[in-house]
Design a protein around this motif. Structure first.
Motif, mmCIF file in Angstrom:
data_model
loop_
_atom_site.group_PDB
_atom_site.id
_atom_site.type_symbol
_atom_site.label_atom_id
_atom_site.label_comp_id
_atom_site.label_asym_id
_atom_site.label_seq_id
_atom_site.Cartn_x
_atom_site.Cartn_y
_atom_site.Cartn_z
ATOM 1 N N PRO A 1 -6.557 -5.767 4.883
ATOM 2 C CA PRO A 1 -6.062 -4.393 4.995
ATOM 3 C C PRO A 1 -4.551 -4.315 5.131
ATOM 4 O O PRO A 1 -3.936 -3.350 4.665
ATOM 5 C CB PRO A 1 -6.761 -3.858 6.255
ATOM 6 N N ALA A 2 -3.919 -5.331 5.756
ATOM 7 C CA ALA A 2 -2.456 -5.322 5.868
ATOM 8 C C ALA A 2 -1.827 -5.411 4.475
ATOM 9 O O ALA A 2 -0.888 -4.668 4.157
ATOM 10 C CB ALA A 2 -1.988 -6.490 6.744
ATOM 11 N N ARG A 3 -2.347 -6.302 3.648
ATOM 12 C CA ARG A 3 -1.819 -6.422 2.287
ATOM 13 C C ARG A 3 -2.025 -5.145 1.500
ATOM 14 O O ARG A 3 -1.126 -4.684 0.780
ATOM 15 C CB ARG A 3 -2.488 -7.598 1.559
ATOM 16 N N GLU A 4 -3.212 -4.538 1.602
ATOM 17 C CA GLU A 4 -3.490 -3.321 0.845
ATOM 18 C C GLU A 4 -2.587 -2.179 1.284
ATOM 19 O O GLU A 4 -2.149 -1.372 0.450
ATOM 20 C CB GLU A 4 -4.963 -2.934 1.014
ATOM 21 N N TYR A 5 -2.309 -2.094 2.586
ATOM 22 C CA TYR A 5 -1.452 -1.015 3.069
ATOM 23 C C TYR A 5 -0.032 -1.161 2.533
ATOM 24 O O TYR A 5 0.559 -0.194 2.028
ATOM 25 C CB TYR A 5 -1.444 -1.000 4.598
ATOM 26 N N PHE A 6 0.515 -2.368 2.614
ATOM 27 C CA PHE A 6 1.873 -2.575 2.116
ATOM 28 C C PHE A 6 1.926 -2.468 0.594
ATOM 29 O O PHE A 6 2.948 -2.049 0.028
ATOM 30 C CB PHE A 6 2.410 -3.928 2.590
ATOM 31 N N LYS A 7 0.845 -2.838 -0.075
ATOM 32 C CA LYS A 7 0.799 -2.667 -1.528
ATOM 33 C C LYS A 7 0.840 -1.184 -1.892
ATOM 34 O O LYS A 7 1.519 -0.790 -2.851
ATOM 35 C CB LYS A 7 -0.462 -3.323 -2.091
ATOM 36 N N MET A 8 0.125 -0.356 -1.128
ATOM 37 C CA MET A 8 0.144 1.085 -1.371
ATOM 38 C C MET A 8 1.554 1.644 -1.184
ATOM 39 O O MET A 8 2.037 2.443 -2.000
ATOM 40 C CB MET A 8 -0.825 1.780 -0.430
ATOM 41 N N LEU A 9 2.238 1.218 -0.117
ATOM 42 C CA LEU A 9 3.606 1.676 0.100
ATOM 43 C C LEU A 9 4.519 1.216 -1.033
ATOM 44 O O LEU A 9 5.409 1.971 -1.473
ATOM 45 C CB LEU A 9 4.127 1.138 1.438
ATOM 46 N N TYR A 10 4.296 -0.013 -1.504
ATOM 47 C CA TYR A 10 5.123 -0.518 -2.605
ATOM 48 C C TYR A 10 4.898 0.292 -3.870
ATOM 49 O O TYR A 10 5.859 0.607 -4.596
ATOM 50 C CB TYR A 10 4.814 -1.992 -2.861
ATOM 51 N N PHE A 11 3.661 0.667 -4.168
ATOM 52 C CA PHE A 11 3.381 1.475 -5.354
ATOM 53 C C PHE A 11 4.072 2.832 -5.258
ATOM 54 O O PHE A 11 4.613 3.340 -6.249
ATOM 55 C CB PHE A 11 1.872 1.663 -5.523
ATOM 56 N N GLN A 12 4.061 3.434 -4.080
ATOM 57 C CA GLN A 12 4.761 4.707 -3.907
ATOM 58 C C GLN A 12 6.261 4.526 -4.146
ATOM 59 O O GLN A 12 6.919 5.376 -4.756
ATOM 60 C CB GLN A 12 4.504 5.257 -2.509
ATOM 61 N N TRP A 13 6.783 3.409 -3.668
ATOM 62 C CA TRP A 13 8.204 3.085 -3.882
ATOM 63 C C TRP A 13 8.481 2.933 -5.373
ATOM 64 O O TRP A 13 9.483 3.447 -5.882
ATOM 65 C CB TRP A 13 8.525 1.793 -3.138
ATOM 66 N N GLU A 14 7.607 2.254 -6.097
ATOM 67 C CA GLU A 14 7.788 2.040 -7.531
ATOM 68 C C GLU A 14 7.697 3.340 -8.315
ATOM 69 O O GLU A 14 8.438 3.540 -9.280
ATOM 70 C CB GLU A 14 6.739 1.051 -8.060
ATOM 71 N N ILE A 15 6.795 4.224 -7.921
ATOM 72 C CA ILE A 15 6.681 5.509 -8.612
ATOM 73 C C ILE A 15 7.972 6.311 -8.452
ATOM 74 O O ILE A 15 8.437 6.966 -9.404
ATOM 75 C CB ILE A 15 5.463 6.294 -8.092
ATOM 76 N N ASN A 16 8.575 6.237 -7.285
ATOM 77 C CA ASN A 16 9.874 6.885 -7.107
ATOM 78 C C ASN A 16 10.932 6.244 -7.997
ATOM 79 O O ASN A 16 11.791 6.943 -8.555
ATOM 80 C CB ASN A 16 10.307 6.803 -5.637
ATOM 81 N N ASN A 17 10.889 4.916 -8.139
ATOM 82 C CA ASN A 17 11.823 4.235 -9.037
ATOM 83 C C ASN A 17 11.605 4.659 -10.483
ATOM 84 O O ASN A 17 12.562 4.811 -11.251
ATOM 85 C CB ASN A 17 11.666 2.717 -8.916
#
Length: 342
Positions: free
Chosen positions: A238-254
């Motif tokens: 779950p820790a990996r999935e949570y940070f992966k979700m945050l990273y995807f949101q970051w990438e969508i902003n990029n």
């Protein structure tokens, strides 16, 4: 007694486990997305020029004002539509950050509770705040428990040799991933790549198999250490999935920002090609390709920059998503090391 085939640890990197080339993984995952955008534009131009030689070609009248206007008129429509769609997606991501106070309080409680559970695992009163340090601390906790598991066994005892080899593989791989996570900054893919390399799914499956296989032959202390290893690995998912979700949101902003940057020159180029460009004024040839044909191809590739920016980022997002579809002890790739225990 050596490890059976179903307990031989797989390779330590995602590329080696998927048996894909370094160049392919570099292009899809690790390369800077603006470099990939440039390569996609060059590939588009190369195909455009290649078709000049491969197909029946007649440039008379083809590169007139009407034909160029039709092509770049379609580009303007595509760019405006694409930018609107990307902005709508970015707005959807932004809307997820908004919500009623009660919902935000519940989210905050869940995060604090999860951090508290992991802090018990890593034996730290207050866990690290940054994602890379937090994940690294969890991996190091698994390594400590693996060392305790190894110390609780006797090397001369053939019944526990598999446990020793399992612990060694955890320690070796954990040290590599922790080293890769050092000095990384969230927002860069360097945080996500080591996490993808850490194949916790196989580690959980192998640990559970060993616990079942040696249930009647190992001491209670060894069994407790093996259970601690498995439990810590379960927290990693779950820790990996949570940070992966945050990273995807970051990438969508990029993506949204990159498309906005590229759309302004793209629309200006397309408007110029419709209103003022005259292909008949471009004469000469380069490598047997008429310069007017080559010029239109170069400008066309530049005008489609918003599309290639989106494609470059989406290639990485879908690749990461494909590699992390399963949450928990499920291994979706084909591997001889993930078979069922006899």
């Amino acid at each position: 007694m050596s490890q059976s085939d179903d307990l031989v640890p797989p390779a330590h990197t995602m590329r080696e486990r998927t048996n894909e080339s370094t160049v392919k993984i570099w292009f899809l995952v690790t390369a800077n997305r603006w470099i990939v955008t440039g390569l996609l534009s060059v590939a588009m131009l190369a195909i455009f020029v290649g078709l000049y030689f491969l197909g029946p070609t007649n440039l008379r009248g083809v590169l007139g004002a009407s034909s160029v206007g039709n092509v770049f008129g379609s580009v303007i429509i595509a760019v405006v539509t694409g930018v609107s769609l990307i902005l709508a997606i970015a707005q959807l991501v932004l809307s997820e950050q908004m919500g009623p106070l009660g919902e935000k309080q519940a989210e905050m409680r869940d995060q604090i509770e999860f951090r508290s559970d992991i802090e018990e695992r890593i034996d730290d009163a207050v866990g690290p705040a940054t994602p890379s340090a937090f994940l690294s601390a969890l991996i190091e906790a698994v390594d400590r428990q693996a060392r305790a598991l190894k110390d609780s066994t006797t090397d001369a005892d053939t019944d526990t040799e598999e446990l020793v080899e399992y612990a060694d593989s955890l320690i070796e791989h954990g040290e590599q991933v922790s080293e890769q996570l050092d000095h990384t900054k969230f927002g860069s893919f360097e945080v996500i790549l080591p996490v993808l390399n850490y194949n916790y799914s196989w580690k959980i499956v192998a640990g559970r198999k060993l616990a079942a296989r040696h249930a009647d032959s190992i001491t209670e202390e060894t069994e407790d250490h093996l259970t601690d290893v498995i439990e810590s690995l379960r927290f990693f998912a779950p820790a990996r999935e949570y940070f992966k979700m945050l990273y995807f949101q970051w990438e969508i902003n990029n993506i949204a920002r990159g498309v906005l940057y590229a759309s302004i020159p793209s629309l200006a180029i397309a408007a110029y090609m419709i209103l003022a460009f005259d292909a008949s004024l471009v004469t000469g040839s380069t490598f047997a390709v008429p310069d007017r044909y080559l010029a239109v191809g170069i400008v066309y590739a530049l005008a489609l920059l918003p599309f290639t920016v989106v494609l470059a980022y989406i290639l990485r997002i879908v690749t990461v998503t494909k590699r992390t579809l399963a949450l928990g002890p499920f291994i979706l790739r084909e591997t001889k090391h993930a078979g069922d225990m006899d």
